[in-house]
Design an enzyme around this catalytic site. Structure first.
Site, PDB file in Angstrom:
ATOM      1  N   GLY A   9       0.971  -1.148   0.061  1.00  0.00           N
ATOM      2  CA  GLY A   9      -0.102   0.051  -0.017  1.00  0.00           C
ATOM      3  C   GLY A   9       0.900   1.357  -0.051  1.00  0.00           C
ATOM      4  CD  GLU A  71      -5.576  -1.456  -4.102  1.00  0.00           C
ATOM      5  OE1 GLU A  71      -5.278  -0.762  -2.763  1.00  0.00           O
ATOM      6  OE2 GLU A  71      -5.018  -0.560  -4.763  1.00  0.00           O
TER       7      GLU A  71
END
Length: 262
Positions: A9, A71
């Site tokens: 991230g 994602e």
């Protein structure tokens, strides 16, 4: 260990892997990504890497079996797994709110909304307000603070008059800072978390109403050990008619979903 899930991230690298039938979850700063990868290679040189997240391309995994997982798919998959594992599955369709560096909102596997308000704002503006950038230290400061010394509440405006709305509601975030010089850094961080929680909740509740559900599942790294933010997200359930669910390991939903995906 045969499969390693990695969620790279904006602020954190989350890792998930199974060993001897037990799930292991790890969290590291994105600035230590190279160290994390080297450790994983040493730990399990024959494992396959299932990776997701915005910094996927920065992972140095040349020579290994690597699978890139979208994602949003990983987040939804990991959340579904955790809801079953923790026995918190809502009775009907739910809105999924992932509070990471920013915030993304999902419904039925699709991202339907989002905002740049999230953990990045907490650490960024927190640094400007307090000169402290450590996430855990900021949370501890918020626990010690009183946001009513920084926020202007409805009751502060109406004083002895009868308010037409709940007098404990926020009239203006940081509205007292200009004239109340007794507010501390801790008070301002408490107010910042209130602002983050209120804003995310307003956007999330509007999204939930648009898809006709009252069930909201909150996940993401910004909720890790962040009781002040959870309290804001829980506080308005009765007034706004929604049910909030938090997952113990929701910050690792992306890594878990990546590990489970094929």
């Amino acid at each position: 260990m045969k499969r390693i899930g990695i969620d790279a991230g904006g602020s954190l690298v989350k890792v998930a892997f199974e060993e001897k039938g037990k799930m292991h979850l790890k969290t590291y700063s994105s600035y230590k990504m190279d160290e994390v990868i080297q450790w994983l290679k040493t730990l399990s040189p024959y494992a396959s890497f299932h990776i997701t997240g915005g910094r996927t391309n920065q992972l140095n995994l040349e020579g290994y079996r690597v699978y890139t997982i979208p994602e949003f798919n990983a987040i939804v998959e990991g959340t579904s797994y955790l809801l079953h594992q923790e026995r918190k599955l809502p009775q009907n369709n739910y809105l999924l709110v992932n509070i990471g560096t920013g915030t993304s909102i999902f419904y039925n596997d699709n991202r339907i909304s989002g905002t740049g308000i999230g953990g990045g704002l907490l650490t960024g503006l927190g640094k400007l307000l307090t000169n402290e950038s450590d996430y855990n230290q900021l949370i501890q400061m918020a626990k010690q603070g009183d946001r009513t010394k920084s926020d202007l509440l409805v009751r502060d405006i109406y004083n002895d008059s009868i308010s037409p709305i709940d007098e404990t509601l926020t009239a203006a975030n940081f509205g007292k800072v200009g004239f109340n010089h007794s507010g501390s850094k801790e008070d301002h961080i408490a107010a910042l978390i209130q602002l983050i929680g209120e804003t995310i909740l307003l956007i999330s509740n509007a999204a939930a109403q648009s898809v006709n559900t009252s069930q909201i599942v909150f996940i993401g790294g910004t909720l890790t050990n962040n009781q002040p933010l959870k309290e804001v997200l829980l506080h308005f359930q009765e007034k706004m008619n929604y049910t909030a669910t938090f997952l113990n390991n929701g910050g690792h939903a992306g890594a878990i979903g990546a590990m489970l995906s094929t």
